[in-house]
Design an enzyme around this catalytic site. Sequence first.
Site, PDB file in Angstrom:
ATOM      1  CB  CYS A 261     -15.973  -7.909  17.917  1.00 44.54           C
ATOM      2  SG  CYS A 261     -16.804  -6.722  19.006  1.00 44.54           S
TER       3      CYS A 261
ATOM      4  CG  ASN B 110     -23.033 -10.780  17.202  1.00 43.17           C
ATOM      5  OD1 ASN B 110     -21.843 -10.747  17.479  1.00 43.17           O
ATOM      6  ND2 ASN B 110     -23.529 -10.231  16.110  1.00 43.17           N
TER       7      ASN B 110
ATOM      8  CB  CYS C 206      -0.909  -0.007   1.229  1.00 49.10           C
ATOM      9  SG  CYS C 206      -1.894   1.485   1.400  1.00 49.10           S
TER      10      CYS C 206
ATOM     11  CD  GLN D 246     -19.691  -8.993  12.186  1.00 47.82           C
ATOM     12  OE1 GLN D 246     -18.732  -8.224  12.207  1.00 47.82           O
ATOM     13  NE2 GLN D 246     -20.100  -9.640  13.257  1.00 47.82           N
TER      14      GLN D 246
ATOM     15  CB  CYS E 240      -4.002  -1.578   7.204  1.00 50.58           C
ATOM     16  SG  CYS E 240      -5.636  -1.455   6.446  1.00 50.58           S
TER      17      CYS E 240
ATOM     18  CB  CYS F 229      -8.380   2.414   0.442  1.00 47.54           C
ATOM     19  SG  CYS F 229      -8.276   1.273   1.823  1.00 47.54           S
TER      20      CYS F 229
ATOM     21  CD  GLU G  23     -30.162  -4.765  17.745  1.00 42.44           C
ATOM     22  OE1 GLU G  23     -29.827  -3.599  18.031  1.00 42.44           O
ATOM     23  OE2 GLU G  23     -29.419  -5.749  17.884  1.00 42.44           O
TER      24      GLU G  23
END
Length: 393
Positions: free
Chosen positions: A352, A325, A18, A225, A29, A102, A275
């Site tokens: 996560c 989740n 990159c 996601q 990143c 990108c 939710e």
Amino acid sequence: MTTLPLSPASADHGRLHCGYFERGKCRSCALIETPYGHQITDKESWCRETLAEAAPRQWLPTFAGGVRDFRNRAKLAVGGSSGQVTLGILDQEFHGVDLRDCGIQAPAIRAVIPVLADFLDGTGLEPYDVAARRGELKFVHVTAAPSGELMIRFVVRTQHGLDVLRSRKGPLFELVPAATVVSVNQLPEHKAVLEGSREEMFRGESLRMNLDRVNLHLRPQSFFQTNTAVAIGLYNQVAEWVDAVGAKSLWDLYCGVGGFALYCASHARRVTGVEVSEQAIESAKVSAAELGIDARFLAGDATEFAEANLAAPAGLERPDCVIVNPPRRGIGARLSSALEDSDVEHIVYSSCNPISLAKDLARMPAYEVAQARIFDMFPHTKHLEVAVLLQRR
């Protein structure tokens, strides 16, 4: 606008070379110079160490996220000046850094960024100056479905910006015919958030995310996601676990737009999704209706729902499997306690944040971790998703 083109990923080294990173323009990143195989190995080591006390009986092979072209959503800060906008990030001095090439973005997103930059140049609107607290254009959010359809959201400061964009929506639709959902979000406050509460729809209502088995519907402020291929892998793994334990009644807590619930639903299995976002629940209901599945989706707090229905002597049918989740903070002490004290046989926990997962597992000693699997949702960063199948001892 001068950009820094990317060279293709090297098959030999599993790297994405990159120009932005190499020139110090963007360091998002952080692991991009680490060969991808080493990234996976390091994540596995760290995750296994973090969950060592939970002692998973079996670790399944890591689901890799890819080296490039994997991100389905771009959150682009608008910088530069009127007629010469940048779309990317802001540096430490709040100057715009253009990242239209990108390499982690989906090709459909990379292709549309220059078009959107030219469109914004034509509006004459000023990018928001963070230091001076003036200007109009704050962000552009672009989400790409596997079909190539796009959701485009502009975030502006005032009604003036919204009015200007509304007056030019016709030309925008012609420029970007793949944009099936277009909206403008108004964020008048000066604070470090990506969107405000007011949203005006210019076109469509929800982006159809056509996955392998289910179509999910994403509305402008819905969560999904960021890596579509890995999300599909995660949904399929959870559905495989639910099938393997023979669950007849299933709760999906923190269900979002219903991904887990819809992948696991069947005519022989009763599914309930919970939710807090009413918008996400409405999207889940649309998907369920399209599939012809009699799934129940409720808007409410997951912890309060579980406490009320697991403790009540009567009411909603008890589940034999619960999927959770949660956000990064985890499910917390209250929901952990409600599940620990219940008679639920199996729990599938998708996290996560392995650190908060480890804390929640320690609160539920009645369960053992039968299987665990890492899903590399965020290549080139230290972040990951890990899912575990819990079985009551």
